[in-house]
Design a protein around this motif. Structure first.
Motif, PDB file in Angstrom:
ATOM      1  N   VAL A   1       1.995  -6.749   2.974  1.00 26.10           N
ATOM      2  CA  VAL A   1       1.488  -5.861   4.036  1.00 26.10           C
ATOM      3  C   VAL A   1       2.661  -5.241   4.790  1.00 26.10           C
ATOM      4  CG1 VAL A   1       0.081  -5.687   6.131  1.00 26.10           C
ATOM      5  CG2 VAL A   1      -0.634  -7.186   4.262  1.00 26.10           C
ATOM      6  N   GLU A   2       3.647  -6.068   5.098  1.00 26.76           N
ATOM      7  CA  GLU A   2       4.865  -5.505   5.684  1.00 26.76           C
ATOM      8  C   GLU A   2       6.042  -6.441   5.507  1.00 26.76           C
ATOM      9  OE1 GLU A   2       5.036  -4.750   9.887  1.00 26.76           O
ATOM     10  OE2 GLU A   2       3.698  -6.392  10.354  1.00 26.76           O
TER      11      GLU A   2
ATOM     12  N   PRO B   1       0.820  -1.223   0.000  1.00 26.15           N
ATOM     13  CA  PRO B   1       0.000   0.000   0.000  1.00 26.15           C
ATOM     14  C   PRO B   1       0.849   1.268   0.000  1.00 26.15           C
ATOM     15  CG  PRO B   1      -0.913  -1.601   1.542  1.00 26.15           C
ATOM     16  CD  PRO B   1       0.407  -2.166   1.064  1.00 26.15           C
TER      17      PRO B   1
ATOM     18  N   LYS C   1      -2.932  -2.276  15.876  1.00 24.55           N
ATOM     19  CA  LYS C   1      -4.055  -2.908  15.159  1.00 24.55           C
ATOM     20  C   LYS C   1      -5.134  -3.419  16.108  1.00 24.55           C
ATOM     21  CE  LYS C   1      -1.162  -7.000  14.843  1.00 24.55           C
ATOM     22  NZ  LYS C   1      -0.113  -7.574  13.986  1.00 24.55           N
TER      23      LYS C   1
ATOM     24  N   LYS D   1       0.636   3.806  11.470  1.00 25.56           N
ATOM     25  CA  LYS D   1       1.540   2.969  12.260  1.00 25.56           C
ATOM     26  C   LYS D   1       2.829   3.764  12.458  1.00 25.56           C
ATOM     27  CE  LYS D   1       3.575  -0.619  10.422  1.00 25.56           C
ATOM     28  NZ  LYS D   1       3.852  -1.918   9.812  1.00 25.56           N
TER      29      LYS D   1
ATOM     30  N   VAL E   1       7.695   0.666  12.541  1.00 28.77           N
ATOM     31  CA  VAL E   1       7.782  -0.775  12.792  1.00 28.77           C
ATOM     32  C   VAL E   1       6.425  -1.419  13.105  1.00 28.77           C
ATOM     33  CG1 VAL E   1       8.801  -2.538  14.295  1.00 28.77           C
ATOM     34  CG2 VAL E   1      10.173  -0.559  13.622  1.00 28.77           C
ATOM     35  N   LYS E   2       5.643  -0.799  13.991  1.00 32.48           N
ATOM     36  CA  LYS E   2       4.426  -1.443  14.496  1.00 32.48           C
ATOM     37  C   LYS E   2       3.208  -0.540  14.384  1.00 32.48           C
ATOM     38  CE  LYS E   2       4.070  -4.966  16.124  1.00 32.48           C
ATOM     39  NZ  LYS E   2       3.865  -6.238  15.339  1.00 32.48           N
ATOM     40  N   SER E   3       2.026  -1.202  14.359  1.00 31.67           N
ATOM     41  CA  SER E   3       0.744  -0.494  14.427  1.00 31.67           C
ATOM     42  C   SER E   3       0.120  -0.756  15.801  1.00 31.67           C
ATOM     43  CB  SER E   3      -0.192  -1.019  13.340  1.00 31.67           C
ATOM     44  OG  SER E   3      -0.626  -2.327  13.682  1.00 31.67           O
TER      45      SER E   3
ATOM     46  N   ARG F   1      -0.717   4.945   5.605  1.00 31.94           N
ATOM     47  CA  ARG F   1      -0.755   4.012   4.469  1.00 31.94           C
ATOM     48  C   ARG F   1      -2.157   3.964   3.878  1.00 31.94           C
ATOM     49  NH1 ARG F   1       2.171  -1.432   5.054  1.00 31.94           N
ATOM     50  NH2 ARG F   1       3.020  -0.642   3.089  1.00 31.94           N
ATOM     51  N   ALA F   2      -2.247   4.028   2.569  1.00 30.98           N
ATOM     52  CA  ALA F   2      -3.553   3.926   1.903  1.00 30.98           C
ATOM     53  C   ALA F   2      -4.196   2.593   2.268  1.00 30.98           C
ATOM     54  CB  ALA F   2      -3.372   4.025   0.395  1.00 30.98           C
ATOM     55  N   PHE F   3      -5.485   2.640   2.590  1.00 32.81           N
ATOM     56  CA  PHE F   3      -6.204   1.423   2.957  1.00 32.81           C
ATOM     57  C   PHE F   3      -6.495   0.581   1.720  1.00 32.81           C
ATOM     58  CE2 PHE F   3      -9.928  -1.157   3.802  1.00 32.81           C
ATOM     59  CZ  PHE F   3      -9.658  -1.685   5.043  1.00 32.81           C
TER      60      PHE F   3
ATOM     61  N   TRP G   1      -8.019  -0.778  16.733  1.00 33.78           N
ATOM     62  CA  TRP G   1      -8.264  -0.457  15.338  1.00 33.78           C
ATOM     63  C   TRP G   1      -9.010   0.853  15.140  1.00 33.78           C
ATOM     64  CZ3 TRP G   1      -6.440  -1.968  10.809  1.00 33.78           C
ATOM     65  CH2 TRP G   1      -7.192  -1.788   9.650  1.00 33.78           C
TER      66      TRP G   1
ATOM     67  N   PHE H   1      -8.390  -6.344   2.100  1.00 33.16           N
ATOM     68  CA  PHE H   1      -7.834  -7.695   2.043  1.00 33.16           C
ATOM     69  C   PHE H   1      -8.903  -8.706   2.415  1.00 33.16           C
ATOM     70  CE2 PHE H   1      -4.015  -5.050   3.192  1.00 33.16           C
ATOM     71  CZ  PHE H   1      -3.422  -5.125   1.944  1.00 33.16           C
TER      72      PHE H   1
END
Ligand SMILES: Nc1ncnc2c1ncn2[C@@H]1O[C@H](COP(=O)(O)OP(=O)(O)O)[C@@H](O)[C@H]1O
Ligand SMILES: [Mg+2]
Length: 307
Positions: A275-276, A119, A159, A152, A155-157, A199-201, A162, A204
């Motif tokens: 995704v990453e 993304p 999530k 994020k 490194v991390k979100s 990041r653009a959504f 949410w 998925f």
């Protein structure tokens, strides 16, 4: 550029914070499997490393260990560089150098290489606890296509929070953008890594009955193991068609790091997306994967070098 991996002779695990002579319980089965295969395991003190005392962190690593691979909890890139320095002073060398670690571990390190496969993303260096103001966020968001996004750090979100601190329903709503990003920065607190990433959504979908994300483990540019993402309730992984895996392989090779992971998800339109990316040394392994299957990725440098 050819991959020139230092062959690993010793694998460094995090010690159990409650008992410096034992492996952290989270990694104990892996370390046991390695020892059973005749590999040498040594322990590092992750708390000391994060506290900035890298020399204390490696005090139990045997002198002149040669090539070593780290396997344990995530380490900020700057601390990893200190780990590298402390190990060199003891006559050991990490197979993944500090620049390679940063490149795979932090989104700005791998993003350009994977831009066509992941993304669209923009970022802003940010000190822990200091959320960018609304004006700077709007300017940052202008670099993305309109619509939804996620936030994020490098490194991390967050999530698991949410709605509150990860998902931005509409980049065109400056108040909501500022609210979600500020809450993210607040919750990350002192652990905010590097800065804020938007990041653009993308939508998925989980292939029926299979894990929503497949973690692909790459050694020296080769996909060696396909596992469900560690958070997945199911272990089944869908087959990724060769035409979808090939561009990921090319990007991993271009990144030129000895041991990386890519998390792949199927977009609603049928495209497999990255995704990453992560450094394989600190990527978590799904608890139901046989550790003996995984440990070969840590030790078989001779085979990899010969192929
Ligand atoms: N651009 C995106 N579009 C849609 N969902 C996303 C996007 N980025 C992340 N996600 C979702 O959020 C989760 C966490 O994002 P990720 O970048 O993997 O961060 P973390 O390092 O916290 O795992 C992903 O597993 C995915 O479900
Ligand atoms: Mg993830």
């Amino acid at each position: 550029m050819p991959m020139t991996t230092v062959p690993a002779t010793t694998i460094l695990y995090c010690a159990d914070p409650l008992n410096a002579r034992r492996t952290d319980p989270h990694f104990a089965a892996e370390a046991r499997a390695l020892r059973a295969q005749g590999a040498t395991v040594a322990l590092v003190d992750h708390d000391a490393l994060l506290a900035g005392d890298a020399d204390a962190a490696v005090a139990r690593v045997p002198a002149a260990a040669g090539g070593v691979r780290y396997r344990g909890w995530m380490v900020p890139a700057a601390r990893y560089a200190e780990l590298d320095g402390a190990l060199r002073r003891r006559g050991a060398e990490l197979c993944t150098g500090p620049e390679e670690y940063r490149r795979a571990h932090e989104l700005p390190g791998w993003y350009e290489t994977f831009a066509a496969l992941t993304p669209a993303s923009v970022w802003l260096p940010t000190a822990p606890g200091e959320a960018p103001d609304g004006e700077r966020l709007a300017a940052l968001a202008a670099g993305l296509p309109p619509g939804a996004a996620v936030v994020k750090d490098y490194v991390k979100s967050r999530k698991h929070e949410w709605r509150e601190a990860c998902h931005i329903p509409d980049l065109g709503d400056p108040a909501a953008l500022h609210r979600v990003v500020s809450r993210f920065v607040e919750l990350q607190d002192g652990f905010l890594a590097g800065g804020v990433v938007l990041r653009a959504f993308e939508s998925f979908v989980a292939p029926g009955g299979a894990a929503a994300e497949i973690r692909v483990w790459w050694r020296d540019g080769e996909p060696r193991l396909f596992t469900a993402h560690p958070d997945s309730p199911v272990t089944e992984v869908a087959e990724i068609p060769a035409r979808d895996l090939e561009p990921v392989r090319a990007a991993v090779r271009a990144l030129d790091c000895p041991f990386v992971t890519t998390d792949l998800a199927l977009r609603a339109d049928g495209a497999w997306r990255v995704v990453e990316v992560g450094d394989g040394q600190v990527s978590d392994l799904h608890r139901e994967v046989d550790p003996a299957l995984f440990t070969a990725l840590l030790t078989d440098d001779q085979t990899a070098a010969a192929s």
